[in-house]
Design a protein around this motif. Structure first.
Motif, PDB file in Angstrom:
ATOM      1  N   LYS A  43      21.813  -5.857  37.831  1.00 12.62           N
ATOM      2  CA  LYS A  43      23.151  -5.367  38.177  1.00 12.62           C
ATOM      3  C   LYS A  43      23.775  -4.612  37.006  1.00 12.62           C
ATOM      4  CE  LYS A  43      27.632  -6.896  39.988  1.00 12.62           C
ATOM      5  NZ  LYS A  43      27.669  -5.797  40.988  1.00 12.62           N
ATOM      6  N   LEU A  44      23.624  -5.146  35.796  1.00 10.88           N
ATOM      7  CA  LEU A  44      24.194  -4.482  34.623  1.00 10.88           C
ATOM      8  C   LEU A  44      23.521  -3.146  34.330  1.00 10.88           C
ATOM      9  CD1 LEU A  44      24.562  -7.570  32.248  1.00 10.88           C
ATOM     10  CD2 LEU A  44      26.439  -6.220  33.211  1.00 10.88           C
ATOM     11  N   LEU A  45      22.228  -3.056  34.582  1.00  9.69           N
ATOM     12  CA  LEU A  45      21.494  -1.821  34.301  1.00  9.69           C
ATOM     13  C   LEU A  45      21.707  -0.771  35.384  1.00  9.69           C
ATOM     14  CD1 LEU A  45      18.195  -3.451  33.003  1.00  9.69           C
ATOM     15  CD2 LEU A  45      19.826  -2.149  31.624  1.00  9.69           C
ATOM     16  N   LYS A  46      21.795  -1.194  36.625  1.00  5.57           N
ATOM     17  CA  LYS A  46      21.938  -0.247  37.743  1.00  5.57           C
ATOM     18  C   LYS A  46      23.358   0.275  37.888  1.00  5.57           C
ATOM     19  CE  LYS A  46      18.393  -2.285  40.773  1.00  5.57           C
ATOM     20  NZ  LYS A  46      18.193  -3.078  42.017  1.00  5.57           N
ATOM     21  N   ASP A  47      24.334  -0.631  37.696  1.00  5.64           N
ATOM     22  CA  ASP A  47      25.719  -0.298  38.018  1.00  5.64           C
ATOM     23  C   ASP A  47      26.477   0.071  36.742  1.00  5.64           C
ATOM     24  OD1 ASP A  47      28.358  -0.213  38.875  1.00  5.64           O
ATOM     25  OD2 ASP A  47      28.128  -1.900  40.266  1.00  5.64           O
TER      26      ASP A  47
END
Length: 379
Positions: A332-336
């Motif tokens: 989630k942190l890397l994608k968003d």
């Protein structure tokens, strides 16, 4: 009676194992250094610990050698050396014992004329001198006050005790603070930073395994892991070897620095876009969480112990930590990008956990403890 204007003379006793040195300081030593250097009364505070070659600067530090440590053990030998010293030197107005319940109990017994404060950084139920309800009740009765680094630790001390009793008002909470080095939010790099002792309860292996699975899909990102089993350079232990093996497939995307001094940890935190503090155990608070928030990182951490008391609303908190849930959190942190940037902005903008605020609270509690002890005719 001394008032706030008179400035109490305070002795702070470190655990025997703590090195009060910038090169090898653990969490307790760094907290104590901040408490002293940020105190408005720092000229009246003396820190007593084991001898070190280069102690923290600008602190009145006294190095002692434990008395007959081979017989008594380091902590008991240390407190005996301290009691012998103040017999010949000067008795302080207040003794503040950090992290050693049985040391506090010994001083209460040997010097009932001196108010004693206990500063708890860990769960006392696993400590010598506080494992039983009776031992904790005796401490609560004899101590001038107890300061805990989180409400979680306060609850641990009160486990089995009467939480509604007047004595329970002696127990206070002051969350760890850190000195923020930055005045404006830093420019972040595509770095995920993990710092902590290399022991299983810190969750570093599970994080490494999670990131080994997903980082190849994000080649612009890299992982940096800092830490060792103790606060010193040493031959890697078996746990560190497991972590190294887990990240080996990442090649250039991952590195392990081993133990590095606190200033270098702070440098990495200020560069890293993401910082992970993945404790699996009931962490008392987690100073590394506070440091990462101060540096404006998007922090991934866990709902363990006192961590949510500083991380709630400021970090991504994993409720049930595992390789799978860590992988989902990092994804989630890397994608968003928007979510990650929002966490960075909130961490930097909403930061009440400064070392100055911590020191001010503790200064006020010390004065209150002395005043109460004086009115109780202990002086």
């Amino acid at each position: 009676m001394k008032t706030a204007d008179d400035s109490l003379n305070i002795d702070i006793l470190l655990p025997a194992k703590e090195a009060f040195s910038p090169a090898n300081a653990g969490a307790v030593a760094t907290v104590v250094n901040d408490l002293v250097t940020k105190s408005a009364r720092n000229d009246h505070i003396r820190v007593i610990g084991n001898d070190v070659d280069m102690p923290f600067p600008n602190v009145n530090f006294c190095g002692l050698k434990p008395k007959l440590a081979w017989f008594y053990g380091n902590n008991t030998g240390f407190v005996l050396a301290y009691l012998n010293q103040i017999k010949n030197y000067r008795a302080p107005d207040l003794v503040e014992v950090h992290g050693r319940c049985h040391v506090a109990a010994q001083i209460i017994k040997k010097r009932p004329d001196i108010p004693v404060s206990l500063y708890l950084h860990n769960d006392p139920r696993s400590m010598k001198g506080a494992k039983t309800i009776r031992e904790r009740q005796n401490l609560l009765t004899g101590l001038a006050q107890i300061i805990c680094v989180s409400n979680y630790i306060r609850g641990c001390f009160l486990d089995g005790l009467d939480t509604a009793s007047q004595l329970s008002t002696k127990i206070h909470v002051v969350q760890n603070g850190v000195k923020r080095r930055l005045k404006t939010p830093p420019q972040k790099e595509a770095i995920i930073f993990l710092a902590g002792r290399m022991v299983p309860e810190k969750g570093i292996l599970e994080c490494a395994q999670a990131l080994a699975d997903i980082l190849p899909s994000y080649p612009e990102w890299r992982l940096v892991i800092a830490g060792a089993r103790r606060f010193e350079q040493a031959t890697p232990n078996s746990y560190e070897t497991k972590v190294a093996k887990a990240i080996e497939p990442l090649g250039y995307q991952a590195e392990m620095t081993g133990f590095i001094p606190l200033d270098q940890v702070r440098d990495w935190q200020e560069r890293a876009a993401i910082a992970a503090c993945p404790s699996l155990w009931q962490e008392p608070l987690g100073k590394v969480v506070v440091e990462a928030l101060a540096a404006g990182c998007a922090v991934l951490t866990t709902r363990r112990g006192g961590i949510p008391e500083v991380a709630e609303g400021r970090a991504l908190i994993i409720d049930e930590p595992s390789v799978v849930t860590f992988r989902d959190g990092f994804a989630k942190l890397l994608k968003d990008d928007q979510f990650r940037h929002q966490l960075q902005s909130t961490a930097f903008a909403d930061f009440p956990f400064t070392s100055t605020a911590m020191a001010n609270k503790v200064d006020a509690l010390r004065q209150a403890a002395f005043d109460t002890a004086w009115h109780g005719h202990r002086r």
